[in-house]
Design a protein around this motif. Structure first.
Motif: not given
Lengths: 397, 518
Positions: A29-34, A49-56, A64-71, A154-160
């Motif tokens: 039930d959670l939209a996980i914001v990273t 703006s929030v980046q939400i990860v789509i649990p894969t 199917s790496s074309d599909a974005k793993s987040f929105f 987790i796409p947000a990890d790239q920044f760190k």
């Protein structure tokens, strides 16, 4: 007695059960914001703006790496809380901030000042003070969140991870806060820029033409306002004076050998040596490092002590120059003590500091800084000359 | 209330005809009549009448199947016949009996009818002669017994392979073989008005505490029961807190474990007819010790002990930990784990607590089914169960995959507990903890853990605190809890043993300590 015990046990059991699962929140039930981005709009409102990860699924079913793993979703609001509420209106799952790891602040908001934002950070319940905070140079934070990244769950990890490099500076909210609150040092914040790559050359494929994120040094702050940036070279110089740089590389042009030489740093030490005499403050910055030759693009033979000596001198002077230039920039252009010279004065001259602290912002640009960098190449390897040359020349000596 | 008490009393005294105090008569036909009336409608009681070469009537009474008939024929009748030519003389028979019966391991004079009946029921052959007011009970027991085998419930890689059998005498023999000392005392008493089961209390004099022995004897003598079929009856009748899930009496099939415990000052209770011996007092930590810990080198046995402690807590906490993490305390999960759980949970229709409960119960049912069924069918159950649980449920989206992982890990973890009945406690306690976690997350889990700890700390086993030597703390006792000290370091007996004999292994025997004298 026995009956009473049984009754008591039953009552307790009922009490436990009756609380039910009132605050149960299943993971599904959670939209996980990273990551979130904060931008200031021209009308004074802000956009969160929030980046939400789509649990894969755990097993990668096909490629199917074309599909974005987040929105990314974004909403405007008068305050952060207001925008948060509006964000929640856009998604049916509960926005879940506890696993957020990165907050990116747009350049306009950073220049405008971060007081209100940080106030909100301090009050929010699901705020983690260990979140990384970065500034987006010349771009909206929202746009940074939108760039896809491969090879990262987790796409947000790239920044760190990008800012863990020698030319970066990964700052947590906690560190930034603490530095901003400390006398005699001004905080910096890692910065990113967006590169609009020109589709040219032979590998002008679709991926090559896409804009992408690149590390861009740090943003220099003073009183929670962004003053400007250090680029990656300057950031590296700053890090030389303030951090352990083991593992990084230094490259220098050796005119005698007509080529470049690279060394890897094995150990580095840094220190500030303040000297206060009345109103005259001098600051010695010393950097000592031990390094190892890892690439020799010259014809010189570094098993010769004379050549090593030459290399040491070249490396030291290059390092000294770059650190001195960066210090100068912080003194002249930003008047912001990002190195923390004031703090070292405070430590060495506690009584003098009482007099200096109030006016430090004015004193800082006048501090005479002498940089002394000393590198010593302690390993040159057993290969004296590049191997293939040995065959043609025969005798190396 | 009064009536019920009376009823109970009548039941335990047993319906046997009261024959106490009736002496045997010199008249053989009277004796025969009396015995026949006692064993009325007992078709398995053989009353064999014969006469000696000296023309004296004699009776051999035994229960068919209990004495070794071949032995009986060869040794007794032949020898008896050859040696009793002059039985007309008054003391002739006495001598003849002694000469012939003594080689046969055990003879006993019986003077009372009750004694004769007891001996017969025990499997002896009772000989009665006309004109003599006593008989001779000769033990030629030869019932088919199970051979001594490796204990199925406690297998070891290194260590003796002998296990107890159903015969008390063989079992006490197995103990005596390992402890050839007169200090090893084996007291017997019989319990069960009908079964008359022999119970042996084994201990080492001056090592077992006297108070403990008194306590054990007292509790055993208090038992009134019609029959004892297994040592479990005794265990439940003498244990301190029968309604605790944790066993306070250790049980074992291994004579070496019993001897090891006796050397620590413990007491063993062995029940005839059961290969399971009771060892008491028991502490929490003995539940986590395997006999092999003491046979393998201490440096390798110690980490295995840690592994056991770790997985014991896993078997207790993992499902509830999972439920509280997934339903309440998401911040405590690493993000990537949260994401993969989220992705696999997305399809499942149930909340985590229901999923986990369902799977745990199914797993327990499978385990029980596999255990009780005949061996051939048992494997079918495991295969079908494995497919149903492991794959189909996940693929159909009924159950999310992490739950299967959690349940499987828990299952494996619970198999690591070396004492089966100790593991049962953890199997049981998992469920209340699961419910608490489902209702209140970490908070409920903590309530459960604290509750279990309070219970454990309040338990006693025959006067020994259950968590000893950790609570109350005894630094010396810890040498055999989280670590297994090498034998040369196990100098003192645990404090549960009698104090006058505290020294077990004299210090200074470390092989590399340098005083080897070379």
């Amino acid at each position: 007695m026995k009956r009473r015990n049984t009754a008591a046990a039953a009552v307790i059991a009922c009490l436990l059960m009756m609380t039910g699962c009132w605050d149960r929140k299943e993971v599904k039930d959670l939209a996980i914001v990273t990551a979130s981005g904060l931008d200031l709009n021209k009308d004074g409102t802000l956009t969160q703006s929030v980046q939400i990860v789509i649990p894969t699924p755990m097993q990668s079913s096909g490629s199917s790496s074309d599909a974005k793993s987040f929105f990314v979703i974004a909403a405007e609001g008068k305050t952060l809380a207001d925008s948060r509420q509006r964000l929640q209106e856009k998604i049916h799952l509960k926005l879940y901030y506890s696993h957020r790891r990165v907050i990116i602040i747009g350049e306009r908001m950073a220049r405008h000042g971060l007081e209100s934002v940080f106030d909100s950070f301090h009050r929010e319940m699901d705020m983690r003070m260990r979140n990384m905070v970065f500034v987006a140079k010349g771009a909206a934070a929202e746009s940074l969140l939108n760039y896809p990244v491969a090879l990262e769950a987790i796409p947000a990890d790239q920044f760190k991870n990008l800012h863990k490099q020698p030319a970066g500076r990964a700052t947590t909210i906690m560190n930034f806060d603490a530095t901003a609150a400390t006398e005699g040092i001004e905080p910096t914040m890692g910065a990113f820029e967006v590169i609009q790559k020109q589709a040219s050359g032979p590998s002008a494929s679709s991926t090559g033409a896409e804009p992408h994120i690149k590390l861009y040094g740090v943003g220099v702050f003073k009183e929670l306002k962004l003053l400007g940036f250090f680029n990656d070279e300057e950031t590296r110089a700053m890090n030389w004076a303030t951090k352990n740089m083991a593992g990084s590389f230094l490259t220098v042009y050796v005119p005698q050998g007509n080529g470049n030489v690279s060394v890897q740093i094995l150990k580095s030490k840094h220190g500030f040596h303040p000297l206060v005499k009345g109103n005259r403050i001098t600051m010695g910055v010393s950097v000592q490092s031990e390094c190892e030759l890892i690439e020799n693009g010259t014809k010189l033979d570094f098993s010769e002590p004379a050549n090593v000596k030459l290399l040491n001198a070249l490396l030291s002077s290059q390092l000294t120059q770059s650190i001195a230039a960066t210090v100068k920039k912080s003194q002249r252009l930003y008047k912001a003590d990002v190195f923390g010279f004031g703090r070292s004065v405070h430590a060495a001259y506690p009584s003098e500091w009482k007099r200096l602290s109030a006016a430090w912002a004015n004193v800082y640009p006048e501090v005479e800084v002498t940089v002394r960098a000393k590198t010593s190449v302690i390993g040159t390897g057993y290969v004296k000359l590049p191997l293939h040359r040995k065959e043609t020349k025969g005798d190396v000596e | 209330m009064r009536f019920r008490k009376h009823l109970f009393h009548g039941m335990v005294s047993g319906p046997d005809p009261d024959v106490t105090g009736i002496p045997l008569e010199p008249n053989i036909s009277k004796n025969e009549r009396m015995l026949k009336s006692v064993f009325e409608a007992c078709s398995d009681v053989v009353i064999h009448s014969a006469s000696t070469p000296g023309q004296i009537d004699m009776l051999a009474i035994y229960i068919a199947g209990l004495p070794d008939t071949k032995h009986l024929d060869e040794l007794i009748f032949n020898q008896f016949a050859s040696r009793s030519r002059d039985l007309d003389k008054p003391d002739g028979m006495e001598r003849a009996v002694q000469a012939s019966f003594i080689p046969v391991s055990m003879t006993k004079k019986v003077a009372f009818l009750s004694e004769a009946v007891d001996s017969i029921l025990r499997g002896d052959v009772v000989f009665l002669f006309d004109g003599v007011d006593y008989g001779h009970a000769v033990s030629v027991q030869g019932t088919e017994r199970r051979a001594i085998e490796e204990p199925a419930s406690e297998p070891v890689i290194r260590g003796p392979r002998e296990g107890f059998v159903e015969c008390l005498q063989i079992n006490t023999g197995l103990l005596r073989v390992r402890l050839r000392s007169a200090s090893l005392k084996i007291e017997t008493l019989s319990i069960g008005t009908l079964s008359q089961t022999e119970i042996a209390i084994a201990y080492i004099k001056d090592i077992a505490k006297d108070e403990l022995l008194h306590d054990v004897r007292h509790r055993l003598r208090r038992i009134r029961i019609d029959g004892v079929l297994e040592s479990g009856y005794i265990e439940e009748l003498i244990t301190d807190t029968p309604y605790s899930p944790f066993p306070q009496i250790q049980n074992t099939e291994r004579p070496d474990v019993v001897i090891g415990s006796l050397l620590e000052g413990k007491v063993a209770v062995i029940t005839d007819g059961s290969p399971i011996a009771l060892v008491l007092p028991m502490t929490f930590w003995t539940g986590l010790q395997a006999s092999e810990d003491y046979y393998e080198r201490s440096i390798t046995a110690t980490p295995i002990r840690w592994l056991r402690i770790l997985f014991t807590s896993v078997s207790l906490f993992l499902p509830s930990l999972y439920v509280s993490l997934v339903s309440y305390d998401h911040p405590a999960l690493p993000t990537s784990l949260l994401l993969s759980i989220a992705s696999s949970q997305r399809m499942s229709p149930f909340p985590a607590i229901i999923e986990t409960l369902l799977m745990e119960i199914t797993f327990e049912a499978l385990r029980e089914a596999g255990l009780r069924l005949p061996k051939g069918v048992g494997s079918a159950v495991t295969i079908v169960g494995g497919i149903v649980i492991g794959q189909a449920a996940v693929q159909a989206g009924f159950i999310s995959a992490p739950v299967v992982i959690v349940v499987a890990t828990t299952g494996i973890a619970s198999f690591i507990i070396p004492r089966y009945n100790f593991g049962l406690a953890f199997r049981l306690l998992r469920f209340p903890l699961l419910l608490l976690a489902g209702f209140m997350g970490f908070f409920g889990l903590m309530i459960g853990i604290i509750g279990i700890l309070i219970h454990l700390a309040s338990l006693r086993s025959f006067g020994t605190p259950y968590l000893y030597p950790l609570a109350p703390l005894s630094m010396d006792g810890l040498k055999d809890v989280f670590i297994r000290k090498a034998w040369f370091g196990m100098n003192l007996r645990p404090r549960t043993a009698a104090e006058q004999n505290g020294l077990r292994i004299p210090p200074g025997q470390r092989p590399d300590s340098g005083d080897r004298g070379d």
